[in-house]
Structure formats: C-alpha cells, structure tokens
Design a protein around this motif. Structure first.
Motif, PDB file in Angstrom:
ATOM      1  N   ALA A  45      45.065  47.290  40.616  1.00 13.14           N
ATOM      2  CA  ALA A  45      46.412  46.894  41.027  1.00 13.14           C
ATOM      3  C   ALA A  45      46.947  47.668  42.229  1.00 13.14           C
ATOM      4  O   ALA A  45      47.533  47.104  43.128  1.00 13.14           O
ATOM      5  N   GLY A  46      46.762  48.977  42.279  1.00 16.71           N
ATOM      6  CA  GLY A  46      47.345  49.773  43.354  1.00 16.71           C
ATOM      7  C   GLY A  46      46.439  50.003  44.549  1.00 16.71           C
ATOM      8  O   GLY A  46      46.798  50.759  45.453  1.00 16.71           O
ATOM      9  N   GLU A  47      45.267  49.372  44.560  1.00 16.37           N
ATOM     10  CA  GLU A  47      44.317  49.575  45.653  1.00 16.37           C
ATOM     11  C   GLU A  47      44.203  48.319  46.501  1.00 16.37           C
ATOM     12  O   GLU A  47      44.142  47.204  45.976  1.00 16.37           O
ATOM     13  N   HIS A  81      39.907  23.341  65.501  1.00 17.89           N
ATOM     14  CA  HIS A  81      40.049  24.494  64.610  1.00 17.89           C
ATOM     15  C   HIS A  81      38.848  25.422  64.786  1.00 17.89           C
ATOM     16  O   HIS A  81      37.705  25.002  64.645  1.00 17.89           O
ATOM     17  N   HIS A  82      39.126  26.680  65.081  1.00 17.76           N
ATOM     18  CA  HIS A  82      38.044  27.647  65.276  1.00 17.76           C
ATOM     19  C   HIS A  82      37.720  28.421  64.004  1.00 17.76           C
ATOM     20  O   HIS A  82      36.631  28.987  63.889  1.00 17.76           O
ATOM     21  N   VAL A  83      38.655  28.490  63.079  1.00 17.88           N
ATOM     22  CA  VAL A  83      38.435  29.193  61.814  1.00 17.88           C
ATOM     23  C   VAL A  83      38.970  28.365  60.658  1.00 17.88           C
ATOM     24  O   VAL A  83      39.877  27.541  60.841  1.00 17.88           O
ATOM     25  N   ASN A  84      38.406  28.564  59.498  1.00 14.53           N
ATOM     26  CA  ASN A  84      38.892  27.926  58.273  1.00 14.53           C
ATOM     27  C   ASN A  84      39.576  28.923  57.352  1.00 14.53           C
ATOM     28  O   ASN A  84      40.275  28.538  56.429  1.00 14.53           O
ATOM     29  N   ASP A  85      39.319  30.224  57.592  1.00 14.51           N
ATOM     30  CA  ASP A  85      39.949  31.266  56.784  1.00 14.51           C
ATOM     31  C   ASP A  85      40.090  32.528  57.620  1.00 14.51           C
ATOM     32  O   ASP A  85      39.497  32.641  58.696  1.00 14.51           O
ATOM     33  N   ILE A  86      40.889  33.448  57.141  1.00  9.37           N
ATOM     34  CA  ILE A  86      41.149  34.711  57.835  1.00  9.37           C
ATOM     35  C   ILE A  86      40.881  35.854  56.868  1.00  9.37           C
ATOM     36  O   ILE A  86      41.363  35.847  55.729  1.00  9.37           O
ATOM     37  N   GLU A  87      40.117  36.827  57.332  1.00  9.53           N
ATOM     38  CA  GLU A  87      39.835  37.999  56.499  1.00  9.53           C
ATOM     39  C   GLU A  87      41.039  38.927  56.535  1.00  9.53           C
ATOM     40  O   GLU A  87      41.526  39.294  57.609  1.00  9.53           O
ATOM     41  N   VAL A  88      41.516  39.299  55.371  1.00  3.07           N
ATOM     42  CA  VAL A  88      42.728  40.116  55.278  1.00  3.07           C
ATOM     43  C   VAL A  88      42.505  41.307  54.361  1.00  3.07           C
ATOM     44  O   VAL A  88      41.546  41.354  53.582  1.00  3.07           O
ATOM     45  N   THR A  89      43.423  42.254  54.466  1.00  3.60           N
ATOM     46  CA  THR A  89      43.490  43.361  53.516  1.00  3.60           C
ATOM     47  C   THR A  89      44.924  43.465  53.023  1.00  3.60           C
ATOM     48  O   THR A  89      45.876  43.307  53.812  1.00  3.60           O
ATOM     49  N   GLY A 137      24.843  24.670  29.049  1.00  6.87           N
ATOM     50  CA  GLY A 137      26.203  24.481  29.542  1.00  6.87           C
ATOM     51  C   GLY A 137      26.931  25.763  29.876  1.00  6.87           C
ATOM     52  O   GLY A 137      28.169  25.805  29.881  1.00  6.87           O
ATOM     53  N   LYS A 138      26.161  26.816  30.164  1.00  2.00           N
ATOM     54  CA  LYS A 138      26.746  28.107  30.519  1.00  2.00           C
ATOM     55  C   LYS A 138      26.471  28.433  31.991  1.00  2.00           C
ATOM     56  O   LYS A 138      25.567  27.873  32.607  1.00  2.00           O
ATOM     57  N   VAL A 139      27.272  29.355  32.543  1.00  2.00           N
ATOM     58  CA  VAL A 139      27.077  29.827  33.911  1.00  2.00           C
ATOM     59  C   VAL A 139      26.856  31.336  33.877  1.00  2.00           C
ATOM     60  O   VAL A 139      27.708  32.077  33.385  1.00  2.00           O
ATOM     61  N   PRO A 140      25.723  31.821  34.376  1.00  2.00           N
ATOM     62  CA  PRO A 140      25.531  33.268  34.479  1.00  2.00           C
ATOM     63  C   PRO A 140      26.393  33.823  35.605  1.00  2.00           C
ATOM     64  O   PRO A 140      26.614  33.162  36.619  1.00  2.00           O
ATOM     65  N   ALA A 141      26.894  35.030  35.418  1.00  2.00           N
ATOM     66  CA  ALA A 141      27.762  35.649  36.420  1.00  2.00           C
ATOM     67  C   ALA A 141      27.596  37.161  36.348  1.00  2.00           C
ATOM     68  O   ALA A 141      26.942  37.693  35.440  1.00  2.00           O
ATOM     69  N   ILE A 142      28.199  37.833  37.318  1.00  2.00           N
ATOM     70  CA  ILE A 142      28.211  39.294  37.312  1.00  2.00           C
ATOM     71  C   ILE A 142      29.560  39.763  37.835  1.00  2.00           C
ATOM     72  O   ILE A 142      30.171  39.100  38.694  1.00  2.00           O
ATOM     73  N   ILE A 143      30.049  40.867  37.308  1.00  2.00           N
ATOM     74  CA  ILE A 143      31.291  41.456  37.796  1.00  2.00           C
ATOM     75  C   ILE A 143      31.010  42.914  38.151  1.00  2.00           C
ATOM     76  O   ILE A 143      30.301  43.616  37.439  1.00  2.00           O
ATOM     77  N   TYR A 144      31.540  43.337  39.303  1.00  2.00           N
ATOM     78  CA  TYR A 144      31.257  44.694  39.788  1.00  2.00           C
ATOM     79  C   TYR A 144      32.497  45.223  40.510  1.00  2.00           C
ATOM     80  O   TYR A 144      33.484  44.528  40.699  1.00  2.00           O
ATOM     81  N   GLY A 145      32.401  46.486  40.962  1.00  2.00           N
ATOM     82  CA  GLY A 145      33.490  47.074  41.735  1.00  2.00           C
ATOM     83  C   GLY A 145      34.376  47.980  40.917  1.00  2.00           C
ATOM     84  O   GLY A 145      34.167  48.213  39.721  1.00  2.00           O
ATOM     85  N   ALA A 146      35.399  48.552  41.600  1.00  2.00           N
ATOM     86  CA  ALA A 146      36.373  49.462  40.985  1.00  2.00           C
ATOM     87  C   ALA A 146      35.710  50.712  40.422  1.00  2.00           C
ATOM     88  O   ALA A 146      36.214  51.316  39.466  1.00  2.00           O
ATOM     89  N   GLY A 147      34.575  51.103  40.996  1.00  2.00           N
ATOM     90  CA  GLY A 147      33.912  52.318  40.568  1.00  2.00           C
ATOM     91  C   GLY A 147      33.238  52.240  39.212  1.00  2.00           C
ATOM     92  O   GLY A 147      32.877  53.260  38.636  1.00  2.00           O
ATOM     93  N   LYS A 148      33.051  51.015  38.709  1.00  2.00           N
ATOM     94  CA  LYS A 148      32.426  50.833  37.402  1.00  2.00           C
ATOM     95  C   LYS A 148      31.071  50.155  37.555  1.00  2.00           C
ATOM     96  O   LYS A 148      30.775  49.541  38.567  1.00  2.00           O
ATOM     97  N   GLU A 149      30.277  50.257  36.512  1.00  2.00           N
ATOM     98  CA  GLU A 149      28.960  49.638  36.520  1.00  2.00           C
ATOM     99  C   GLU A 149      29.082  48.108  36.508  1.00  2.00           C
ATOM    100  O   GLU A 149      29.996  47.561  35.875  1.00  2.00           O
ATOM    101  N   PRO A 150      28.175  47.418  37.192  1.00  2.00           N
ATOM    102  CA  PRO A 150      28.161  45.950  37.109  1.00  2.00           C
ATOM    103  C   PRO A 150      27.895  45.493  35.677  1.00  2.00           C
ATOM    104  O   PRO A 150      27.165  46.157  34.927  1.00  2.00           O
TER     105      PRO A 150
END
Length: 211
Positions: A100-102, A130-138, A28-41
């Motif tokens: 937060a600030g990036e 409809h040509h798109v379902n989502d929009i890539e943003v920053t 009943g568990k889900v394996p996952a991974i977290i990465y980014g922000a200049g840190k190790e996965p």
C-alpha cells in the motif's frame, strides 16, 4: 463496474512443471504465479471461467486486484498473461504483489477523447495517428488510474502531442519523462490524410508544368 471483477479466488499449488500445468488446464483451471514485495514467489491455481470473464474488462490489466489465496486477501497487479494461440483460453498469469505505501511501476491504457471534434480532423481533414496505446507510470497503489485521457479537441493539423503535453492524474508520474527531456515520447499526431486536397493541388501543379 462490479468490484467482483477485481477479486479472484486462488489456491496454492504444489504440483509444478509443464505436465502439471497441462493437467490443470484440462480441468478448467489456470496456473499462475505471484511474486514481489520482498516475498518468495508462490504458485497458484485459479478458475479459468472467472479469469476469462474478468480479462474482458480493460481495467483488469491496470487495476489493483484482490487475490484471495486460500482465503487470505493479497493485493496485486497483472504483470503478464499468456494465451492459447488460437483458442479463447488463458494459459498462465503472472501477478505482482502490491504494498500500500510503496510506489509501483505499471502501464496504464490511453483513451483518446474528442477525436470526432478535433480541429485538425473535423475542420482540416486530417486523421489521428496514435503512437502509443499505454503510458508507463509510477504512483502509489491508491493513485493508480484505470486509464489516462488524451484530449484531441484543440489539436491542429500537423500537431503532435508528447508525454509532456498530457495531464496525468494527481500523484501519477511518467516513467519516461523522469529520465529527461530526450524521453518526451510522441503520443499522437494529427496528420494530413493521404490523397487530401493539399496533395491533389500539388499533383495538379506538377501536371501543369509538364507541357
């Protein structure tokens, strides 16, 4: 919507590999991974029931989540989710850490509103393609919207709305538009319905000239 939907408890896992992930899913568990922000996965384990409940909400995929990793809160976005091909099961999740600030890059779902009152549909018999379902943003994490509204009320038959026609929330920018005018993608078009009055008239004219 309860903030609890956007908070997940996770544990660091050290037993890695396909066999280990398979065993986790059986408990009943889900394996996952977290990465980014200049840190190790970091490999994680989450409760499947909580993930299944949370992923039913559209905002789960575009909202900044809080992942409590062994009790320590980390802000993150869902970047990828793998599912069982036919069972209602999540088999793996990729999370990306948020600072937060990036500024972050992600896709935000589009909500088409006032389609039933659209001029080109209600008065001119068209339909929305409809040509798109989502929009890539920053944007900064604090400015991330749960969705982007596209108002169709004044769209006429034959008219296409492009990215440049969409009003984005304050602090949010389109990734495609930042690449130049050639990337002003079509978002939605109000087209004449197939077999509509215009086509029927054309067919009648054609039949009349066959004699």
């Amino acid at each position: 919507m309860s903030d609890a939907i956007f908070t997940l408890d996770a544990e660091v896992r050290t037993d890695l590999g396909k066999g280990a992930s398979r065993r986790l899913r059986h408990t009943g568990k889900v394996p996952a991974i977290i990465y980014g922000a200049g840190k190790e996965p970091v490999a994680l384990t989450l409760e499947h029931n909580k993930v299944i409940q949370a992923q039913e909400f559209e905002a789960f995929y575009s909202h900044v989540l809080t992942i409590n990793i062994d009790g320590k809160p980390v802000e993150a976005l869902v970047k990828d989710m793998q599912r069982h091909p036919f069972k209602p099961k999540v088999t793996h999740i990729d999370f990306q850490r948020i600072v937060a600030g990036e500024k972050l890059h992600t896709n935000v779902p589009v909500h088409f509103i006032n389609e039933d009152a659209c001029k080109g549909i209600k008065l001119e018999g068209g339909h929305a393609e409809h040509h798109v379902n989502d929009i890539e943003v920053t944007c900064l994490p604090k400015d991330l919207p749960e969705f982007i509204e596209v108002d169709l009320a004044e769209v006429a038959l034959g008219q296409t709305l492009h990215l440049s026609d969409i009003t984005l929330p304050s602090g949010v920018e389109s990734v495609e538009l930042s690449k130049g005018e050639d990337h002003d993608l079509a978002v939605v078009t109000v087209k004449a319905a197939k077999g509509g009055a215009a086509e029927s008239d054309d067919e009648a004219d054609a039949e009349g000239t066959e004699d």
